[in-house]
Design an enzyme around this catalytic site. Structure first.
Site, PDB file in Angstrom:
ATOM      1  N   ARG A  67       3.634   8.791   5.138  1.00 59.54           N
ATOM      2  CA  ARG A  67       2.689   8.645   4.019  1.00 59.54           C
ATOM      3  C   ARG A  67       1.522   9.630   4.119  1.00 59.54           C
ATOM      4  O   ARG A  67       0.391   9.288   3.733  1.00 59.54           O
ATOM      5  CB  ARG A  67       2.112   7.216   3.964  1.00 59.54           C
ATOM      6  CG  ARG A  67       3.121   6.143   3.672  1.00 59.54           C
ATOM      7  CD  ARG A  67       3.119   5.784   2.201  1.00 59.54           C
ATOM      8  NE  ARG A  67       4.160   4.821   1.917  1.00 59.54           N
ATOM      9  CZ  ARG A  67       3.965   3.523   1.815  1.00 59.54           C
ATOM     10  NH1 ARG A  67       2.765   3.030   1.938  1.00 59.54           N
ATOM     11  NH2 ARG A  67       4.967   2.728   1.559  1.00 59.54           N
ATOM     12  N   ARG A  71      -3.117   7.600  -0.377  1.00 53.66           N
ATOM     13  CA  ARG A  71      -4.414   7.179  -0.916  1.00 53.66           C
ATOM     14  C   ARG A  71      -5.620   7.463  -0.029  1.00 53.66           C
ATOM     15  O   ARG A  71      -6.751   7.363  -0.488  1.00 53.66           O
ATOM     16  CB  ARG A  71      -4.359   5.690  -1.254  1.00 53.66           C
ATOM     17  CG  ARG A  71      -3.571   5.423  -2.510  1.00 53.66           C
ATOM     18  CD  ARG A  71      -3.295   3.963  -2.671  1.00 53.66           C
ATOM     19  NE  ARG A  71      -2.416   3.522  -1.595  1.00 53.66           N
ATOM     20  CZ  ARG A  71      -2.030   2.274  -1.422  1.00 53.66           C
ATOM     21  NH1 ARG A  71      -2.472   1.331  -2.224  1.00 53.66           N
ATOM     22  NH2 ARG A  71      -1.222   1.951  -0.440  1.00 53.66           N
ATOM     23  N   ARG A  80      -3.972  10.449  -9.109  1.00 50.80           N
ATOM     24  CA  ARG A  80      -3.387   9.157  -9.504  1.00 50.80           C
ATOM     25  C   ARG A  80      -4.160   8.498 -10.655  1.00 50.80           C
ATOM     26  O   ARG A  80      -3.606   7.681 -11.380  1.00 50.80           O
ATOM     27  CB  ARG A  80      -3.314   8.231  -8.294  1.00 50.80           C
ATOM     28  CG  ARG A  80      -2.115   8.466  -7.422  1.00 50.80           C
ATOM     29  CD  ARG A  80      -0.842   7.834  -7.996  1.00 50.80           C
ATOM     30  NE  ARG A  80      -0.833   6.389  -7.799  1.00 50.80           N
ATOM     31  CZ  ARG A  80      -0.933   5.488  -8.751  1.00 50.80           C
ATOM     32  NH1 ARG A  80      -1.075   5.867  -9.999  1.00 50.80           N
ATOM     33  NH2 ARG A  80      -0.913   4.204  -8.482  1.00 50.80           N
ATOM     34  N   ASP A 116       9.503   7.812  -3.544  1.00 54.14           N
ATOM     35  CA  ASP A 116       9.441   6.453  -3.026  1.00 54.14           C
ATOM     36  C   ASP A 116      10.852   5.955  -2.782  1.00 54.14           C
ATOM     37  O   ASP A 116      11.792   6.437  -3.424  1.00 54.14           O
ATOM     38  CB  ASP A 116       8.731   5.523  -4.014  1.00 54.14           C
ATOM     39  CG  ASP A 116       8.253   4.266  -3.315  1.00 54.14           C
ATOM     40  OD1 ASP A 116       7.151   4.287  -2.751  1.00 54.14           O
ATOM     41  OD2 ASP A 116       9.006   3.270  -3.282  1.00 54.14           O
ATOM     42  N   TYR A 193      13.953  -5.520  -1.380  1.00 54.64           N
ATOM     43  CA  TYR A 193      13.048  -5.348  -2.526  1.00 54.64           C
ATOM     44  C   TYR A 193      13.718  -5.789  -3.826  1.00 54.64           C
ATOM     45  O   TYR A 193      13.078  -6.352  -4.717  1.00 54.64           O
ATOM     46  CB  TYR A 193      12.588  -3.885  -2.638  1.00 54.64           C
ATOM     47  CG  TYR A 193      11.441  -3.573  -1.709  1.00 54.64           C
ATOM     48  CD1 TYR A 193      10.136  -3.885  -2.064  1.00 54.64           C
ATOM     49  CD2 TYR A 193      11.653  -3.002  -0.462  1.00 54.64           C
ATOM     50  CE1 TYR A 193       9.075  -3.620  -1.212  1.00 54.64           C
ATOM     51  CE2 TYR A 193      10.595  -2.732   0.405  1.00 54.64           C
ATOM     52  CZ  TYR A 193       9.320  -3.046   0.020  1.00 54.64           C
ATOM     53  OH  TYR A 193       8.266  -2.796   0.868  1.00 54.64           O
TER      54      TYR A 193
HETATM   55  O1  CP3 Z   1       5.231   9.987   3.517  1.00 55.68           O
HETATM   56  C1  CP3 Z   1       4.937  10.537   2.446  1.00 55.68           C
HETATM   57  O2  CP3 Z   1       3.886  11.189   2.270  1.00 55.68           O
HETATM   58  C2  CP3 Z   1       5.931  10.458   1.298  1.00 55.68           C
HETATM   59  C3  CP3 Z   1       5.657   9.422   0.405  1.00 55.68           C
HETATM   60  C4  CP3 Z   1       6.202   8.033   0.543  1.00 55.68           C
HETATM   61  C5  CP3 Z   1       5.766   7.021  -0.329  1.00 55.68           C
HETATM   62  N1  CP3 Z   1       6.542   5.932  -0.144  1.00 55.68           N
HETATM   63  C6  CP3 Z   1       4.672   7.173  -1.297  1.00 55.68           C
HETATM   64  C7  CP3 Z   1       3.937   5.974  -1.705  1.00 55.68           C
HETATM   65  C8  CP3 Z   1       7.210   7.489   1.333  1.00 55.68           C
HETATM   66  C9  CP3 Z   1       7.984   8.118   2.485  1.00 55.68           C
HETATM   67  C10 CP3 Z   1       7.422   6.160   0.877  1.00 55.68           C
HETATM   68  C11 CP3 Z   1       8.458   5.279   1.410  1.00 55.68           C
HETATM   69  C12 CP3 Z   1       8.374   3.854   1.137  1.00 55.68           C
HETATM   70  N2  CP3 Z   1       8.058   3.236  -0.035  1.00 55.68           N
HETATM   71  C13 CP3 Z   1       8.714   2.845   2.075  1.00 55.68           C
HETATM   72  C14 CP3 Z   1       9.203   3.090   3.468  1.00 55.68           C
HETATM   73  C15 CP3 Z   1       8.088   3.472   4.358  1.00 55.68           C
HETATM   74  C16 CP3 Z   1       7.263   2.330   4.782  1.00 55.68           C
HETATM   75  O3  CP3 Z   1       6.039   2.390   4.514  1.00 55.68           O
HETATM   76  O4  CP3 Z   1       7.774   1.410   5.381  1.00 55.68           O
HETATM   77  C17 CP3 Z   1       8.541   1.621   1.445  1.00 55.68           C
HETATM   78  C18 CP3 Z   1       8.769   0.268   2.072  1.00 55.68           C
HETATM   79  C19 CP3 Z   1       8.142   1.869   0.109  1.00 55.68           C
HETATM   80  C20 CP3 Z   1       7.893   0.900  -0.976  1.00 55.68           C
HETATM   81  C21 CP3 Z   1       6.477   0.955  -1.354  1.00 55.68           C
HETATM   82  N3  CP3 Z   1       5.935   1.948  -2.132  1.00 55.68           N
HETATM   83  C22 CP3 Z   1       5.446   0.064  -0.999  1.00 55.68           C
HETATM   84  C23 CP3 Z   1       5.623  -1.150  -0.133  1.00 55.68           C
HETATM   85  C24 CP3 Z   1       4.276   0.526  -1.587  1.00 55.68           C
HETATM   86  C25 CP3 Z   1       2.919  -0.107  -1.569  1.00 55.68           C
HETATM   87  C26 CP3 Z   1       2.247   0.353  -0.333  1.00 55.68           C
HETATM   88  C27 CP3 Z   1       0.807  -0.015  -0.318  1.00 55.68           C
HETATM   89  O5  CP3 Z   1       0.223   0.261   0.742  1.00 55.68           O
HETATM   90  O6  CP3 Z   1       0.258  -0.509  -1.312  1.00 55.68           O
HETATM   91  C28 CP3 Z   1       4.583   1.734  -2.256  1.00 55.68           C
HETATM   92  C29 CP3 Z   1       3.644   2.593  -2.977  1.00 55.68           C
HETATM   93  C30 CP3 Z   1       3.445   3.951  -2.466  1.00 55.68           C
HETATM   94  N4  CP3 Z   1       4.450   4.774  -2.077  1.00 55.68           N
HETATM   95  C31 CP3 Z   1       2.197   4.628  -2.363  1.00 55.68           C
HETATM   96  C32 CP3 Z   1       2.499   5.908  -1.897  1.00 55.68           C
HETATM   97  C33 CP3 Z   1       1.527   7.030  -1.678  1.00 55.68           C
HETATM   98  C34 CP3 Z   1       0.848   4.083  -2.752  1.00 55.68           C
HETATM   99  C35 CP3 Z   1       0.844   3.655  -4.172  1.00 55.68           C
HETATM  100  C36 CP3 Z   1      -0.140   4.302  -5.109  1.00 55.68           C
HETATM  101  O7  CP3 Z   1      -0.423   5.502  -5.054  1.00 55.68           O
HETATM  102  O8  CP3 Z   1      -0.594   3.580  -5.983  1.00 55.68           O
END
Ligand code: CP3
Length: 390
Positions: A67, A71, A80, A116, A193
Site C-alpha cells: 500500500r 492515504r 482521491r 485493488d 469478501y
Molecule cells: O500496495 C499498493 O500501493 C497497491 C495498492 C493496493 C490497494 N489495495 C489500494 C487500496 C493493494 C495491493 C491492495 C490490495 C488489497 N485490497 C488487499 C490485500 C492487501 C491487504 O491489505 O491485505 C485487500 C484485502 C484489499 C481490499 C481493500 N481495499 C480493503 C480492505 C480496503 C480498505 C482498506 C482501509 O484501510 O480502509 C481497500 C481500499 C484501498 N485499496 C485503499 C487503497 C489505497 C484505500 C481506499 C481509499 O483510497 O479510499
C-alpha cells in the site's frame, strides 16, 4: 556511390517511420497477448528486487511497502477528492499517477501497480463500492450456492483489460527506474469478501460455507482460481515484472483449514501460470505469496513453488529462515505500527530486522499494508535504514 548509400539509408529510415506506427497499431489492436509483450520497454536500471527474488547477489537490500500508494500521502488524498476509488483503478493515467507518487518521494526499489484485489469480483458481475471510513462494500453478496449462478466468469478477463493497460503505461512511465509488481487476491480471500459483502472480523458466513457447502465451496474457489490465472497471465503479458498473490484473510483459517481451503489453490495458480507462460514462450516472472496469519504453515508454503514468501510481523525472521531453508526469498515484516515510533526507535527496529534476515534472498517490507496516519518521515527513515543496515 556514397550518395546512393546515404539515399538508401534515408529511404529505409523513412520506411521504418512509416511502418513502425502501423506495427504498433497491430500490436495494440491484436488480442494476442504474446504480441503485446513484444513492446520494447525501457531497460531496467535497478533490478535488486528481481535479483533478491531469484536468489542472486544484490547491491543493496531492496525495499518496498505494501500500500505504498495510499492515504498516508497528501497527494493521494488530493487526487482521491476528485476521483472515486475505482475510477482511479480504471483510468490508466490516474492509476499510473498514483503508482508514481511514492516513487517521487522515496528511494524505493519497486513499484506496485495501483489497483485493488476486488476488481475480480467486479469483473465477475458484482457491485463493489468503497465507503469512506468503512472500506469495501459488496451490497449483493453471495449468500447461497444458488447465488453462484449470478457470477459471470465468461468474459471476466475482457473486463479487466484496464489493469493491463495501466501496467503497460506504467512500464513506460517508470523509464526502467525500478521493477513493476502486479498482484491479485487469492481465492480464499476473494471468496470471503464476496460472501461477507465486505471485510469481516470473523468471516463467520464464509466459514459456515466450509461445513455447510463443502462441494460448492470447492467450485467457488476453482472458479476464482481460473479467473486469477487468466488475470495474472494478462498482467505478465502487459509488462508486470513480478507478481504478488495476497491471501490476506488466511489469518481466519487454522493450519488444517489453510492446507485444505487455501494452499491447493495457491499451488494451482502457480502451476497453471507457469504452464501457460512456458507454452507461450513468455519469460516467467518471480511470484510472491503473502498469506497473512499463515506463519504456522511456512514449510508448506515453501513447497508451493513460489519464489518469495511474504511474512507478517508475527513471524520471527530467524525461525522463518530455518523452516523454509536457503532456497526461498523472504519478504517482510516490520509491524506497520512501528512506523509510529520515534525516528531513532524506528531506525533501530528496521536495522535489527534487516540484520536478522540478512542480505541474501531478502526483500524488506512491512508485515502488512502501511496505515493511513503513518507519518511520511517514517517512510524516509524505513527506506534509508534498510539501505544502510548492511
Ligand atoms: O500496495 C499498493 O500501493 C497497491 C495498492 C493496493 C490497494 N489495495 C489500494 C487500496 C493493494 C495491493 C491492495 C490490495 C488489497 N485490497 C488487499 C490485500 C492487501 C491487504 O491489505 O491485505 C485487500 C484485502 C484489499 C481490499 C481493500 N481495499 C480493503 C480492505 C480496503 C480498505 C482498506 C482501509 O484501510 O480502509 C481497500 C481500499 C484501498 N485499496 C485503499 C487503497 C489505497 C484505500 C481506499 C481509499 O483510497 O479510499
Amino acid at each position: 556511390m556514397k550518395d546512393n548509400r546515404t539515399l538508401g539509408l534515408r529511404l529505409s529510415f523513412l520506411l521504418l517511420l512509416l511502418v513502425l506506427p502501423a506495427a504498433r497499431m497491430t500490436i495494440k489492436n491484436n488480442n494476442s497477448n504474446t504480441l503485446k509483450h513484444l513492446q520494447p520497454f525501457p531497460p531496467l536500471k535497478n533490478d535488486n528486487l528481481l535479483r533478491a527474488a531469484r536468489g542472486e547477489v544484490v547491491d543493496r537490500v531492496p525495499v518496498w511497502v505494501m500500500r505504498q500508494a495510499g492515504r498516508y500521502l497528501p497527494e493521494f488524498q488530493e487526487l482521491r477528492k476528485q476521483h472515486d476509488f475505482f475510477t482511479v483503478c480504471r483510468t490508466p493515467e490516474l492509476a499510473c499517477e498514483v503508482t508514481m507518487q511514492p516513487l517521487r518521494r522515496f528511494d524505493l526499489d519497486a513499484s506496485i501497480i495501483f489497483s485493488d484485489i476486488l476488481v475480480i469480483p467486479q469483473a465477475l458481475g458484482m457491485t463493489v463500492e468503497m465507503h469512506a471510513g468503512v472500506g469495501p462494500v459488496l451490497p449483493q453478496p453471495i449468500c447461497t450456492p444458488e447465488d453462484l449462478k449470478r457470477l459471470t466468469p465468461d468474459g471476466a478477463l475482457s473486463r479487466l483489460t484496464y489493469v493491463g493497460d495501466a501496467i503497460t503505461m506504467m512500464r513506460h512511465k517508470l523509464e526502467g527506474r525500478v521493477p513493476l509488481i502486479g498482484f491479485t487476491g487469492a481465492p480464499w480471500t476473494l471468496m470471503g469478501y464476496m460472501i461477507e459483502g465486505g471485510g469481516s472480523k470473523t468471516m463467520s458466513k464464509t466459514k459456515a460455507w466450509l461445513t455447510n457447502y463443502p462441494e460448492d465451496t470447492k467450485l467457488f474457489l476453482n472458479l476464482l482460481t481460473d479467473v486469477i490465472v487468466d488475470y495474472l497471465e494478462m498482467q505478465v503479458t502487459a509488462g508486470a515484472q513480478m507478481l504478488q498473490i495476497f491471501e490476506s484473510s488466511a489469518e481466519h483459517l487454522s493450519k488444517q483449514e489453510f492446507l485444505v481451503w487455501s494452499a491447493p489453490y495457491l499451488r494451482r495458480i502457480r502451476d497453471n501460470l507457469v504452464d501457460r507462460l512456458t507454452k507461450k514462450v513468455i519469460p516467467a516472472v518471480p511470484l510472491t505469496i503473502f498469506a497473512k496469519g499463515a506463519g504456522h504453515s511456512l514449510k508448506e508454503q515453501s513447497e508451493l513453488g513460489y519464489d518469495v514468501i511474504g511474512l507478517d510481523w508475527t513471524v520471527d525472521p530467524v525461525e522463518a529462515r530455518a523452516v523454509v531453508g536457503p532456497n526461498i526469498t523472504l519478504q517482510g515484516n516490520l509491524d506497520p505500527q512501528s512506523m509510529y515510533c520515534e525516528p531513532s526507535e524506528l531506525r533501530t527496529l528496521t536495522t535489527e530486522m534487516v540484520h536478522k534476515f540478512g542480505k541474501s534472498r531478502y526483500i524488506a517490507n512491512l508485515g502488512h499494508g502501511i496505515t493511513p496516519q503513518t507519518p511520511i518521515a517514517s517512510m524516509e527513515v524505513l527506506v534509508e535504514a534498510v539501505h544502510n543496515a548492511l
